[in-house]
Design a protein around this motif. Structure first.
Motif, PDB file in Angstrom:
ATOM      1  N   SER A  15       0.842  -1.190   0.000  1.00 40.82           N
ATOM      2  CA  SER A  15       0.000   0.000   0.000  1.00 40.82           C
ATOM      3  C   SER A  15       0.880   1.244   0.000  1.00 40.82           C
ATOM      4  O   SER A  15       2.030   1.207   0.440  1.00 40.82           O
ATOM      5  CB  SER A  15      -0.888   0.009   1.237  1.00 40.82           C
ATOM      6  N   ARG A  17       0.693   3.683   1.959  1.00 41.34           N
ATOM      7  CA  ARG A  17       1.039   3.989   3.351  1.00 41.34           C
ATOM      8  C   ARG A  17       2.255   3.189   3.791  1.00 41.34           C
ATOM      9  O   ARG A  17       3.132   3.702   4.485  1.00 41.34           O
ATOM     10  CB  ARG A  17      -0.152   3.683   4.270  1.00 41.34           C
ATOM     11  N   LEU A 283      -7.760  12.449   8.663  1.00 42.16           N
ATOM     12  CA  LEU A 283      -7.822  11.871   7.318  1.00 42.16           C
ATOM     13  C   LEU A 283      -6.620  10.959   7.082  1.00 42.16           C
ATOM     14  O   LEU A 283      -6.753   9.861   6.546  1.00 42.16           O
ATOM     15  CB  LEU A 283      -7.851  12.986   6.269  1.00 42.16           C
ATOM     16  N   PHE A 284      -5.433  11.425   7.481  1.00 39.17           N
ATOM     17  CA  PHE A 284      -4.239  10.609   7.345  1.00 39.17           C
ATOM     18  C   PHE A 284      -4.326   9.369   8.224  1.00 39.17           C
ATOM     19  O   PHE A 284      -3.847   8.297   7.861  1.00 39.17           O
ATOM     20  CB  PHE A 284      -3.005  11.442   7.712  1.00 39.17           C
ATOM     21  N   ASN A 286      -6.962   7.799   8.776  1.00 37.23           N
ATOM     22  CA  ASN A 286      -8.064   6.991   8.246  1.00 37.23           C
ATOM     23  C   ASN A 286      -9.201   6.833   9.256  1.00 37.23           C
ATOM     24  O   ASN A 286      -9.752   5.750   9.426  1.00 37.23           O
ATOM     25  CB  ASN A 286      -7.558   5.615   7.789  1.00 37.23           C
ATOM     26  N   TYR A 287      -9.544   7.929   9.929  1.00 32.08           N
ATOM     27  CA  TYR A 287     -10.678   7.974  10.861  1.00 32.08           C
ATOM     28  C   TYR A 287     -10.498   7.040  12.058  1.00 32.08           C
ATOM     29  O   TYR A 287     -11.466   6.689  12.718  1.00 32.08           O
ATOM     30  CB  TYR A 287     -12.000   7.654  10.146  1.00 32.08           C
ATOM     31  N   SER A 295      -0.627  10.541  13.771  1.00 28.83           N
ATOM     32  CA  SER A 295      -0.426  11.556  12.740  1.00 28.83           C
ATOM     33  C   SER A 295      -0.168  12.917  13.379  1.00 28.83           C
ATOM     34  O   SER A 295       0.699  13.679  12.940  1.00 28.83           O
ATOM     35  CB  SER A 295      -1.660  11.638  11.835  1.00 28.83           C
ATOM     36  N   ARG A 338      -5.598   8.548  -1.462  1.00 28.17           N
ATOM     37  CA  ARG A 338      -6.849   9.160  -1.020  1.00 28.17           C
ATOM     38  C   ARG A 338      -7.509   8.319   0.067  1.00 28.17           C
ATOM     39  O   ARG A 338      -7.660   7.117  -0.065  1.00 28.17           O
ATOM     40  CB  ARG A 338      -7.788   9.289  -2.224  1.00 28.17           C
ATOM     41  N   THR A 339      -7.917   8.971   1.149  1.00 21.44           N
ATOM     42  CA  THR A 339      -8.632   8.292   2.224  1.00 21.44           C
ATOM     43  C   THR A 339     -10.113   8.200   1.869  1.00 21.44           C
ATOM     44  O   THR A 339     -10.709   9.166   1.395  1.00 21.44           O
ATOM     45  CB  THR A 339      -8.475   9.075   3.543  1.00 21.44           C
ATOM     46  N   ARG A 340     -10.711   7.050   2.115  1.00 22.83           N
ATOM     47  CA  ARG A 340     -12.134   6.885   1.794  1.00 22.83           C
ATOM     48  C   ARG A 340     -12.985   7.486   2.895  1.00 22.83           C
ATOM     49  O   ARG A 340     -12.927   7.068   4.050  1.00 22.83           O
ATOM     50  CB  ARG A 340     -12.471   5.398   1.647  1.00 22.83           C
TER      51      ARG A 340
END
Length: 356
Positions: A15, A17, A283-284, A286-287, A295, A338-340
Motif C-alpha cells: 500500500s 502507506r 484523514l491521514f 483513516n478515521y 499523525s 486518497r482516504t475513503r
C-alpha cells in the motif's frame, strides 16, 4: 515466472502507506547513522534534537489541541456531518477558558467553561446543518469565521486588547523515578492535559469500535437508511456526534490556552490553523483515533524540531525551517493516496419517521 517479476508484484501489492512508512524509516536511519558519524554536522544536530527529552515534551504539549480536535472531527464525520469548523471551536473554547478562569480564579472551572462554549457553538452548527439542512462546508466555515471575529472582539471589549491577561496554569504531573528516565521521562513529567489526551484517544477508540453508540455513528455515516430502518433516529445520532465533537474540540482549545496561561487574539489567534491540521490528521489516520493521534504526534514532533533547529543556527534560513512541518504533511498526503470518507458524509437524511 521470474524472480524479478515476483518482486515487482510484491512491490505493487504494498500500500502507499506502507511504502511511505518504509521510506520515512529508511530516511530516519540514514540521518541517525550520519549524525553519529559526524556529530558536528547538520545530521548530528538533528539527531541531538530528535533524541532530546525537551523535543518529546514539546511534541506532546503541541499535540494536545490538534489530537483532541481530530478526535471530535472523527465522530462528526463518521456520523455523516463534515465539521470543518473545528478551528472555530478551538478558538472560542480557548478564549472562554481563559475568561472563565480569570473571573472565577479556577483553572479547571475555566477548562469546563471553554468546553461548554465549544459545545454550544457545535450545537448551533448541528441545528443549522441537521435541522435546516444547510451546506455543511459553508456552515463550518461560518463557525470558524464567527469564532475568529468574536473571540478577539470579546477580548478587546473585556480587556481592552486582543490578548488576555495571564491566568494560572494547570501545572505538571510528575511521576517519581519514571520522570528521570532518559528521553521517555517526558511522558511522566507533563501537563494534566497531556494525560487527558491519552485517555481521550483510548476512550474514543473504545466508544467508536466497541459500543452500540459507535455502531450507530458508523451506520449514520455509511448507511443512514439502514439505521433508520432499525429504529434508531439518524438525526439524534448525528446531533450527539456533533456535540461530542464540540466537547472534544473544546477540551483541546481550553488546554491550549490554559497550558500557556493566556489567550492570544492577534492575527489568526493562538490557534493558528490547528483545527485544519486536525482535519488532515484524522484523514491521514483513516478515521482511526489511534491513527489520528500518531499523525498528530508526527506533525507536532516536526513542529517541535523546527523550533529547536531555528535556535541551533545550522546554516539553513529560518523561513525554510519554519515551513518544514507543513511541507511534510503535504508530501505525506500526496504519497499515501486518497482516504475513503464515509459514504453519506455531507449528505442530508430525512426519515419518514425520524422521531423514534
Amino acid at each position: 515466472m521470474s524472480e524479478r517479476t515476483v518482486s515487482q508484484g510484491r512491490l505493487a501489492a504494498l500500500s502507499p502507506r506502507a511504502i511511505t512508512a518504509a521510506a520515512a524509516i529508511g530516511a530516519l536511519l540514514v540521518v541517525f547513522v550520519a549524525g553519529f558519524l559526524a556529530p558536528g554536522s547538520v545530521a548530528g544536530t538533528l539527531v541531538e534534537i530528535l533524541t532530546s527529552e525537551g523535543t518529546l515534551s514539546s511534541a506532546l504539549r503541541l499535540s494536545v489541541p490538534i489530537a483532541l480536535a481530530a478526535l471530535g472531527g472523527i465522530f462528526s464525520e463518521k456520523a455523516g456531518v463534515i465539521n470543518i469548523g473545528l478551528e472555530g471551536l478551538l478558538i472560542i473554547s480557548a478564549f472562554s477558558a481563559i475568561y472563565v478562569a480569570d473571573v472565577t480564579d479556577g483553572v479547571w472551572i475555566g477548562f469546563a467553561g471553554g468546553v461548554v462554549a465549544s459545545i454550544l457553538l457545535a450545537g448551533l452548527f448541528a441545528v443549522v446543518v441537521i435541522e435546516f439542512r444547510a451546506d455543511q462546508i459553508i456552515a463550518g466555515l461560518a463557525v470558524w469565521l464567527i469564532a475568529l471575529g468574536l473571540a478577539p472582539f470579546a477580548s478587546q471589549v473585556i480587556y481592552g486588547r486582543p490578548n488576555s491577561p495571564s491566568v494560572s496554569t494547570p501545572g505538571t504531573i510528575t511521576v517519581p523515578v519514571l520522570s528521570e528516565l532518559p528521553f521517555f521521562g517526558a511522558l511522566f513529567d507533563a501537563s494534566p492535559t497531556v494525560y487527558l489526551m491519552f485517555v481521550a484517544v483510548a476512550a474514543s477508540w473504545y466508544l467508536l469500535n466497541r459500543t452500540r453508540f459507535g455502531r450507530w455513528v458508523r451506520a449514520s455515516g455509511e448507511n443512514p437508511k439502514a439505521l433508520d430502518t432499525a429504529g434508531v433516529s439518524v438525526s439524534r445520532v448525528r446531533y450527539a456526534a456533533v456535540l461530542l465533537s464540540g466537547l472534544l474540540a473544546g477540551m483541546g482549545g481550553a488546554a491550549l490556552s490554559l497550558d500557556l496561561g493566556q489567550f492570544t487574539g492577534n492575527g489568526p489567534t493562538m490557534v493558528n490553523g490547528k483545527g485544519f491540521i486536525a482535519i488532515v490528521a484524522y484523514l491521514f489516520g483513516n478515521y482511526n483515533p489511534i491513527g489520528a493521534f500518531l499523525s498528530t504526534l508526527l506533525f507536532a514532533g516536526l513542529d517541535a524540531m523546527q523550533t529547536a533547529l531555528q535556535l541551533q543556527n545550522v546554516g539553513v534560513p529560518n523561513q525554510l525551517i519554519r515551513v518544514l512541518p507543513f511541507v511534510t504533511v503535504i508530501v505525506v498526503l500526496a504519497l499515501v493516496g486518497r482516504t475513503r470518507i464515509p459514504e453519506a458524509a455531507g449528505e442530508h437524511y430525512e426519515s419518514g419517521d425520524d422521531s423514534r
